[in-house]
Design an enzyme around this catalytic site. Structure first.
Site, PDB file in Angstrom:
ATOM      1  N   ASP A  31       7.954  75.491 -41.016  1.00 29.97           N
ATOM      2  CA  ASP A  31       8.776  75.112 -42.161  1.00 29.97           C
ATOM      3  C   ASP A  31       9.648  73.927 -41.744  1.00 29.97           C
ATOM      4  O   ASP A  31      10.258  73.956 -40.675  1.00 29.97           O
ATOM      5  CB  ASP A  31       9.647  76.299 -42.582  1.00 29.97           C
ATOM      6  CG  ASP A  31      10.313  76.108 -43.924  1.00 29.97           C
ATOM      7  OD1 ASP A  31      10.844  75.003 -44.193  1.00 29.97           O
ATOM      8  OD2 ASP A  31      10.336  77.065 -44.711  1.00 29.97           O
ATOM      9  N   ILE A  32       9.721  72.885 -42.585  1.00 26.56           N
ATOM     10  CA  ILE A  32      10.535  71.711 -42.233  1.00 26.56           C
ATOM     11  C   ILE A  32      12.015  71.926 -42.547  1.00 26.56           C
ATOM     12  O   ILE A  32      12.845  71.103 -42.178  1.00 26.56           O
ATOM     13  CB  ILE A  32      10.033  70.417 -42.910  1.00 26.56           C
ATOM     14  CG1 ILE A  32      10.095  70.517 -44.427  1.00 26.56           C
ATOM     15  CG2 ILE A  32       8.636  70.064 -42.426  1.00 26.56           C
ATOM     16  CD1 ILE A  32       9.893  69.194 -45.141  1.00 26.56           C
ATOM     17  N   HIS A 101       3.735  81.237 -51.141  1.00 24.21           N
ATOM     18  CA  HIS A 101       3.882  81.069 -49.693  1.00 24.21           C
ATOM     19  C   HIS A 101       4.742  82.187 -49.123  1.00 24.21           C
ATOM     20  O   HIS A 101       5.722  82.607 -49.718  1.00 24.21           O
ATOM     21  CB  HIS A 101       4.447  79.695 -49.330  1.00 24.21           C
ATOM     22  CG  HIS A 101       5.732  79.332 -50.002  1.00 24.21           C
ATOM     23  ND1 HIS A 101       5.826  79.013 -51.339  1.00 24.21           N
ATOM     24  CD2 HIS A 101       6.987  79.227 -49.512  1.00 24.21           C
ATOM     25  CE1 HIS A 101       7.075  78.711 -51.644  1.00 24.21           C
ATOM     26  NE2 HIS A 101       7.806  78.851 -50.546  1.00 24.21           N
TER      27      HIS A 101
END
Length: 144
Positions: A31-32, A101
């Site tokens: 995850d960014i 997600h």
């Protein structure tokens, strides 16, 4: 880049991602905007905007892959002591990217992440009433 298509672009290789796992149905990457170091996202390769659109077999695979990733988070440099799974379905639930997600969030003591809700204490009669309503919906096939 369209924020509503970013995951499809990642799967297609049109957007960058730090891939952790991939098979024919599922893709997992860093995850960014992580809650904790090692925070991962697991997505189906075929987009589903909501749980209602998600093939149940693929949904099961998301969690199976999440389970494997949780073990890897414990055994990797992340050194997780625990793991939270989180999946938001709908705007009210906090969904921001409309491609299902599963968040796999590694936990360590003092990491600052946690659930911030306030549990209630409903009466048993109220629980029984809602349970009956949900059972009825299942029998009508709204959750098939």
């Amino acid at each position: 880049m369209d924020p509503y298509r970013i995951f499809a672009d990642i799967v297609a290789g049109r957007a960058p991602a730090s891939k952790v796992y991939e098979d024919d149905d599922v893709f997992a990457f860093m995850d960014i905007r992580p809650f904790t170091p090692g925070h991962l996202l697991v997505i189906p390769k075929i987009p589903a905007r909501s749980l209602a659109e998600l093939d149940p077999a693929i949904g099961g695979k998301l969690f199976a892959v999440g389970q494997r990733l949780a073990a890897a988070l414990r055994d990797s440099e992340v050194g997780a002591d625990g793991v939270n799974f989180f999946l938001a379905d709908g705007v009210t639930a906090g969904q921001e990217v409309f491609h299902v997600h599963l968040h796999v969030i590694p936990r360590t003591p003092g990491d600052g992440f946690g659930l911030r809700g306030r549990p209630t204490s409903p009466r048993r009669a109220d629980l029984d009433y809602l349970a009956g309503s949900i059972r009825g919906a299942l029998e009508r096939g709204s959750a098939s």
